[in-house]
Design an enzyme around this catalytic site. Structure first.
Site, PDB file in Angstrom:
ATOM      1  N   CYS A 136       0.840  -1.147   0.047  1.00 45.81           N
ATOM      2  CA  CYS A 136      -0.117   0.041  -0.003  1.00 45.81           C
ATOM      3  C   CYS A 136       1.009   1.166   0.065  1.00 45.81           C
ATOM      4  CB  CYS A 136      -0.859  -0.136   1.095  1.00 45.81           C
ATOM      5  SG  CYS A 136      -1.891   1.623   1.357  1.00 45.81           S
ATOM      6  N   CYS A 139      -0.404   4.154   2.265  1.00 50.39           N
ATOM      7  CA  CYS A 139      -0.200   3.759   3.693  1.00 50.39           C
ATOM      8  C   CYS A 139       1.338   4.224   4.279  1.00 50.39           C
ATOM      9  CB  CYS A 139      -0.607   2.427   4.243  1.00 50.39           C
ATOM     10  SG  CYS A 139      -2.086   1.705   3.432  1.00 50.39           S
ATOM     11  N   ASP A 140       2.045   3.655   3.312  1.00 49.40           N
ATOM     12  CA  ASP A 140       3.443   3.583   3.631  1.00 49.40           C
ATOM     13  C   ASP A 140       4.608   4.579   2.708  1.00 49.40           C
ATOM     14  OD1 ASP A 140       3.117   1.668   5.437  1.00 49.40           O
ATOM     15  OD2 ASP A 140       3.024   0.069   4.053  1.00 49.40           O
TER      16      ASP A 140
END
Ligand code: NAP
Length: 324
Positions: A136, A139-140
């Protein structure tokens, strides 16, 4: 007191949320059950949605699906966080048993369980997931500031998220197993113009290597044409690897009872979205399939939402004709 819902929807991605809106607005007592605390499903990992008609400019998947949830709630759709571990879909009253021990009962059910990221299947991948290996970018992305990044895959997700990662990373290498991308031409063009993106063609991942302190430190790639094996490292820094190689449907719970294709996607009647019973091949009345967990031509927010709407309207008709 046990509640009998007119409609229970499994999954709160765009398909489930759209079904919730149409079901509740159609005056059905409607419940959406989602295993995660947050709604949105896989699209919530997308940083920017450009092709949902009427969507806000630069809106993320999370923002769009939160708006969808609010719209469903405004019409009385209920939400519950639980993981369904057992289903009885063949009886007239459908029963879904949650990890919580609760038995949810409904006159009709929509399966909108979506899909999960596929793994690249390389040694080291599982070991370093969350410590350099991610599925993701939204997200990261923040964790790869000034690092060298490798995005595995050549589809829309890989190429779009590679572009997004250039905001953070020093350099983004897109590693694709062929010499042509699967991604839409418009997305490809943007990526080809981006000076921070480098393409590594005809190449697969052999191994991801790490170190207990730094996390992921190198990736071993193999050119499929020449057989040449190259290990890339980030010098004195770790690297980031984003595996974005497609999805596998979340259909484990149904695949022994309902018809699925070789990839595990549920087959539904194209007109009614009825699930099909594997024992007889016939439509299973009162059970519908919507979104990315079903076999279809186009996997998009708009087609998932359309599925949800169709499934809810068909289920409303079914409930009216069979229970009142
Ligand atoms: P996808 O379209 O299935 O593409 C997966 C990519 O990963 C392909 O390039 C595939 O290579 C590669 N791949 C598959 N297995 C691999 C493996 N084991 N090792 C290395 N590479 C592998 O998946 P996606 O990009 O996640 O998209 C899923 C669906 O969502 C698609 O229908 C897509 O159109 C849609 N989507 C749309 C948008 C948008 O419209 N903005 C954004 C994101 C996703 P090959 O090409 O060689 O098969």
């Amino acid at each position: 007191m046990e509640i009998l819902y007119d409609l229970i929807i499994l999954g709160a991605g765009p398909a489930g949320l759209s079904a919730g809106l149409y079901g509740a607005r159609g005056m059905m007592k409607t419940l959406i059950i989602e295993k995660n605390m947050l709604v949105g499903g896989q699209i919530s990992t997308t940083s920017e949605i450009e092709n949902y008609p009427g969507g806000m400019i630069s809106e993320s998947g999370t923002e769009l699906t939160m708006r969808m949830k609010n719209q469903a709630v405004n019409f009385g759709c209920e939400f519950k966080t639980d993981t369904i571990i057992e289903v009885d879909l063949e009886s007239k009253i459908k029963t879904l048993t949650g990890e919580s021990g609760i038995e949810y009962k409904a006159k009709s059910v929509i399966l909108a369980t979506g899909a999960s990221p596929r793994l690249a299947g390389a040694p080291g991948e599982k070991e370093y997931t969350g410590r350099g290996v991610s599925y993701c970018a939204t997200c990261d992305g923040f964790f790869v500031r000034d690092l060298e990044v490798f995005v595995i895959g050549g589809g829309d997700t890989a190429v779009e998220e590679a572009i997004f990662l250039t905001k953070f990373a020093k350099k983004v290498n897109v590693v694709h197993r062929r010499d042509k991308l699967r991604a839409a031409k418009s997305i490809q063009e943007k990526a080809f113009k981006n000076e921070k993106i480098n393409f590594i063609w005809d190449t697969v991942v052999e191994e991801m290597k790490g170190d207990p302190i730094k996390g992921l430190v190198s990736i071993v790639l193999k050119n499929k044409i020449t057989g040449e094996v190259t290990e890339y490292n980030g010098g004195d820094k770790p690297i980031g690897v984003f595996v974005l190689v497609g999805n596998v449907p979340n259909t484990e719970l149904f695949k022994d009872k309902l018809v699925v294709n070789s990839g595990g996607f549920l087959i539904a009647d194209e007109k009614t979205l009825n699930a099909e019973l594997s024992s007889t091949g016939e439509n299973l009345e009162g059970v519908y399939v919507a979104g990315d967990c079903r076999e279809k031509l186009l996997y998009q927010v708009i087609t998932a939402s359309a599925d949800g709407a169709v499934a809810a309207v068909v289920s409303e008709k079914y409930v009216e004709e069979n229970f009142n």
